[in-house]
Structure formats: structure tokens, C-alpha cells
Design a protein around this motif. Structure first.
Motif, PDB file in Angstrom:
ATOM      1  N   CYS A 269       0.078   5.215 -15.262  1.00 40.70           N
ATOM      2  CA  CYS A 269       0.308   4.147 -16.364  1.00 40.70           C
ATOM      3  C   CYS A 269       0.008   3.233 -16.607  1.00 40.70           C
ATOM      4  CB  CYS A 269       2.157   4.667 -16.849  1.00 40.70           C
ATOM      5  SG  CYS A 269       3.207   3.565 -15.840  1.00 40.70           S
TER       6      CYS A 269
ATOM      7  N   GLY B 167       0.494   0.053 -19.117  1.00 47.31           N
ATOM      8  CA  GLY B 167       1.143   0.457 -19.673  1.00 47.31           C
ATOM      9  C   GLY B 167       0.452   0.204 -21.664  1.00 47.31           C
TER      10      GLY B 167
ATOM     11  N   SER C 182       1.286   3.167 -23.210  1.00 46.49           N
ATOM     12  CA  SER C 182       2.906   3.595 -24.309  1.00 46.49           C
ATOM     13  C   SER C 182       2.973   2.275 -25.292  1.00 46.49           C
ATOM     14  CB  SER C 182       3.737   3.074 -22.947  1.00 46.49           C
ATOM     15  OG  SER C 182       3.235   3.998 -22.237  1.00 46.49           O
TER      16      SER C 182
ATOM     17  N   ALA D 195       4.776   3.047 -28.563  1.00 43.84           N
ATOM     18  CA  ALA D 195       6.171   3.167 -28.761  1.00 43.84           C
ATOM     19  C   ALA D 195       7.107   3.153 -29.864  1.00 43.84           C
ATOM     20  CB  ALA D 195       6.558   2.071 -27.773  1.00 43.84           C
TER      21      ALA D 195
ATOM     22  N   LYS E  74      11.675   7.895 -26.967  1.00 42.20           N
ATOM     23  CA  LYS E  74      11.518   7.143 -25.459  1.00 42.20           C
ATOM     24  C   LYS E  74      10.446   7.144 -25.432  1.00 42.20           C
ATOM     25  CE  LYS E  74      14.427   6.916 -21.745  1.00 42.20           C
ATOM     26  NZ  LYS E  74      15.016   6.019 -21.349  1.00 42.20           N
ATOM     27  N   VAL E  75      10.408   6.605 -23.728  1.00 43.54           N
ATOM     28  CA  VAL E  75       8.841   6.701 -23.787  1.00 43.54           C
ATOM     29  C   VAL E  75       8.780   6.313 -22.299  1.00 43.54           C
ATOM     30  CG1 VAL E  75       6.618   5.448 -22.575  1.00 43.54           C
ATOM     31  CG2 VAL E  75       7.466   5.275 -24.667  1.00 43.54           C
TER      32      VAL E  75
ATOM     33  N   TYR F 133       4.023  -3.119 -15.456  1.00 46.56           N
ATOM     34  CA  TYR F 133       4.789  -1.983 -16.939  1.00 46.56           C
ATOM     35  C   TYR F 133       5.856  -2.941 -17.625  1.00 46.56           C
ATOM     36  CZ  TYR F 133       5.638   2.276 -18.873  1.00 46.56           C
ATOM     37  OH  TYR F 133       5.741   3.138 -20.044  1.00 46.56           O
ATOM     38  N   ASN F 134       7.069  -2.454 -16.323  1.00 53.28           N
ATOM     39  CA  ASN F 134       8.722  -2.740 -17.323  1.00 53.28           C
ATOM     40  C   ASN F 134       8.998  -4.521 -18.121  1.00 53.28           C
ATOM     41  OD1 ASN F 134       9.616  -0.718 -16.404  1.00 53.28           O
ATOM     42  ND2 ASN F 134       9.896  -1.145 -14.415  1.00 53.28           N
TER      43      ASN F 134
ATOM     44  N   ALA G 174       6.638  -4.136 -21.312  1.00 54.23           N
ATOM     45  CA  ALA G 174       8.075  -3.628 -22.029  1.00 54.23           C
ATOM     46  C   ALA G 174       8.779  -4.443 -22.944  1.00 54.23           C
ATOM     47  CB  ALA G 174       8.404  -1.970 -21.589  1.00 54.23           C
TER      48      ALA G 174
ATOM     49  N   PHE H 180      10.491  -3.957 -26.447  1.00 53.34           N
ATOM     50  CA  PHE H 180      10.993  -2.465 -25.838  1.00 53.34           C
ATOM     51  C   PHE H 180      11.442  -1.329 -25.379  1.00 53.34           C
ATOM     52  CE2 PHE H 180       6.830  -1.498 -28.141  1.00 53.34           C
ATOM     53  CZ  PHE H 180       7.181  -1.952 -29.466  1.00 53.34           C
TER      54      PHE H 180
ATOM     55  N   LYS I 122      14.118   1.364 -25.133  1.00 49.72           N
ATOM     56  CA  LYS I 122      13.641   2.553 -24.738  1.00 49.72           C
ATOM     57  C   LYS I 122      11.922   2.967 -23.382  1.00 49.72           C
ATOM     58  CE  LYS I 122      11.119   1.949 -29.503  1.00 49.72           C
ATOM     59  NZ  LYS I 122      10.490   2.592 -30.729  1.00 49.72           N
ATOM     60  N   VAL I 123      11.631   1.667 -23.380  1.00 46.80           N
ATOM     61  CA  VAL I 123      10.229   2.039 -22.856  1.00 46.80           C
ATOM     62  C   VAL I 123      10.961   1.719 -21.257  1.00 46.80           C
ATOM     63  CG1 VAL I 123       7.881   1.573 -21.754  1.00 46.80           C
ATOM     64  CG2 VAL I 123       8.817   1.267 -24.178  1.00 46.80           C
TER      65      VAL I 123
END
Length: 257
Positions: A63, A66, A69, A73, A78-79, A92-93, A96, A101, A104-105
Motif C-alpha cells: 500500500c 495509501g 486507500s 475510503a 473498512k480498509v 500510511y497510518n 489515514a 479515516f 476505518k483505515v
């Protein structure tokens, strides 16, 4: 496969901090293309008649930060993002969270392509996905056919798979913009077609996938329905070792029958 995966992990760990700036134009183009092709990919989203009120899950493998994503999203419940690079997953986190997000990501560091996968990635949260995406990463997999087969096993019946990757060098070099299969582009990143991958060359296994390549890969993975392959009209442009590189990419889809 382990050594090649480790080479990818080290490379992307090292470049994670500069990735978004270095490939800003590429990420922008990918985001726009994914959003434009969303209903082409599937008719099941949280804002469509066939998806309203249902749980709709997506897995983005390899990913990176992301882009796909985050683009999809808003239309999913949910991703899950998975990457072999811990630094990429951290990014990535963070991304999000930045766009609201986090509920849910979620990104996880893992190699789903190895012979054995940790038990934590075998539970219900990590199977029966409605959408599987692999964006600009398939050419980094040592065995794309095995990889897609293993990833597709996590897609539910009727679920869709989206692949974005490079058109074979010989295909776009001669201006074939209609997706005909005139070359498979296979080869290691140190070959004549791999010179503009620069320091990423050691992590590149395949130099693009033709329409027929993707059809075979999808079918071999059990994704035999609804195949389509489009060459993107807008090139992916980035800077590599002070040179501006422009590459032609495709977007392809198929469903589990």
C-alpha cells in the motif's frame, strides 16, 4: 523470494520519508484515476444502491502511503493496508489520521506472499474482501502470478480486483495506446529497459504487463469475470536522479467468478 522481499523492504523503508514529495505528481494522478474508475471497478460502494447498508471491505496490498486507500475510503466501511515496509505503514497510518479515516483505515506491516503467513493475518478481518487493490507494486513482486493468486484467495465471490501498473516498455515506446499485447516486458531491473528505475532497479522484477499478461494473471488467480484493461491517458511523471521520467500506466480489473 525472501531475499527479494527483503530488498524491497529495505529500499522502501529508506525512501519512505521522501516518497510523498518525490512522487507527488504520481500519487495525484493515481488518486484521480482511481476516483474516476470507481464505478468501472465495482457497483458496490456505500453510496450505491447495491452497496448501501452493507459492510464493504478493501485490502490494499503493498500500500505504501495509501493513495488508493485514501481515495476510496469514503465509499467503504473498512480498509486494510498491508506493506512489507514498516516505515511505509507508519506513513500510511499517519495519512489515514490526517484525513480523518483512522476509524476505518488501518495499516499493518506484513508479507502476505511468503510461504507462511502469521496467524494474525488469517482471521476473518483479513479475508472475504469486496475489493483488492495493488497499485504500482506488481512489478516489484518476484513472482507476480503466485502473488496475485495468494492475494486473490482473500477476495470474496463477486469481489473485484484492481491493478494499476506499467505498460511494457516496447508497447508504449512505439505508441501503442490501445492495449494490444505486443510484448511482455519481463526482465530484471538491471536490463536496458530498467535504466531509468535508478536506485530502485534491484527491486524491479517485471517491466510492465500487457493486456494479455493481465488477462492470464487474473485468470490464473481465479479472477475470471469482468476483465478490462485501459491504458491511462495521463502519464506518470516523476524525477529520478535529476531526470524527469514519464511512464505509461494501465488500470485493469477483474472479479472472482
Amino acid at each position: 523470494m525472501a531475499d527479494f522481499t527483503e530488498a524491497n523492504r529495505k529500499y522502501f523503508d529508506q525512501m519512505a520519508s521522501s516518497y510523498k514529495n518525490r512522487f507527488a505528481n504520481v500519487l495525484k494522478t493515481l488518486t484521480e484515476q482511481v476516483q474516476q474508475h470507481r464505478l468501472w471497478l465495482s457497483d458496490r460502494w456505500t453510496d450505491t444502491d447495491t452497496g448501501k447498508g452493507q459492510e464493504i471491505k478493501m485490502l490494499e496490498y503493498a500500500c505504501g502511503p495509501g493513495a488508493v486507500s485514501m481515495a476510496l475510503a469514503p465509499f467503504l466501511t473498512k480498509v486494510i493496508g498491508i506493506d512489507v515496509s514498516e516505515n511505509m505503514i507508519d506513513d500510511y497510518n499517519r495519512n489515514a489520521a490526517a484525513v480523518g479515516f483512522s476509524d476505518k483505515v488501518t495499516g499493518y506491516k506484513a508479507d502476505l506472499l511468503g510461504e507462511s503467513v502469521a496467524a494474525q493475518f488469517s482471521g476473518p478481518e483479513f479475508i472475504d474482501f469486496d475489493v483488492l487493490t495493488v497499485s504500482m507494486a506488481l512489478h516489484h513482486f518476484e513472482h507476480p502470478d503466485q502473488a496475485l493468486k495468494r492475494l486473490a484467495s482473500r477476495v470474496k465471490k463477486g469481489g473485484a480486483c484492481l491493478i494499476i501498473d506499467l505498460v511494457p516498455h516496447t508497447q508504449h515506446e512505439h505508441g501503442h495506446g490501445h492495449g494490444h499485447e505486443n510484448g511482455h516486458g519481463h526482465g530484471h531491473g538491471h536490463g536496458p529497459e530498467g535504466h531509468d528505475f535508478g536506485d530502485a532497479s534491484a527491486t524491479v522484477m517485471v517491466h510492465g504487463f500487457s493486456r494479455e499478461d493481465m488477462r492470464k494473471l487474473f485468470e490464473g488467480a481465479g479472477l475470471s469475470a469482468g476483465f478490462d484493461y485501459e491504458i491511462l491517458s495521463e502519464p506518470l511523471v516523476f524525477t529520478q536522479e535529476d531526470k524527469t521520467i514519464s511512464k505509461t500506466a494501465f488500470i485493469a480489473r477483474a472479479q472472482r467468478a
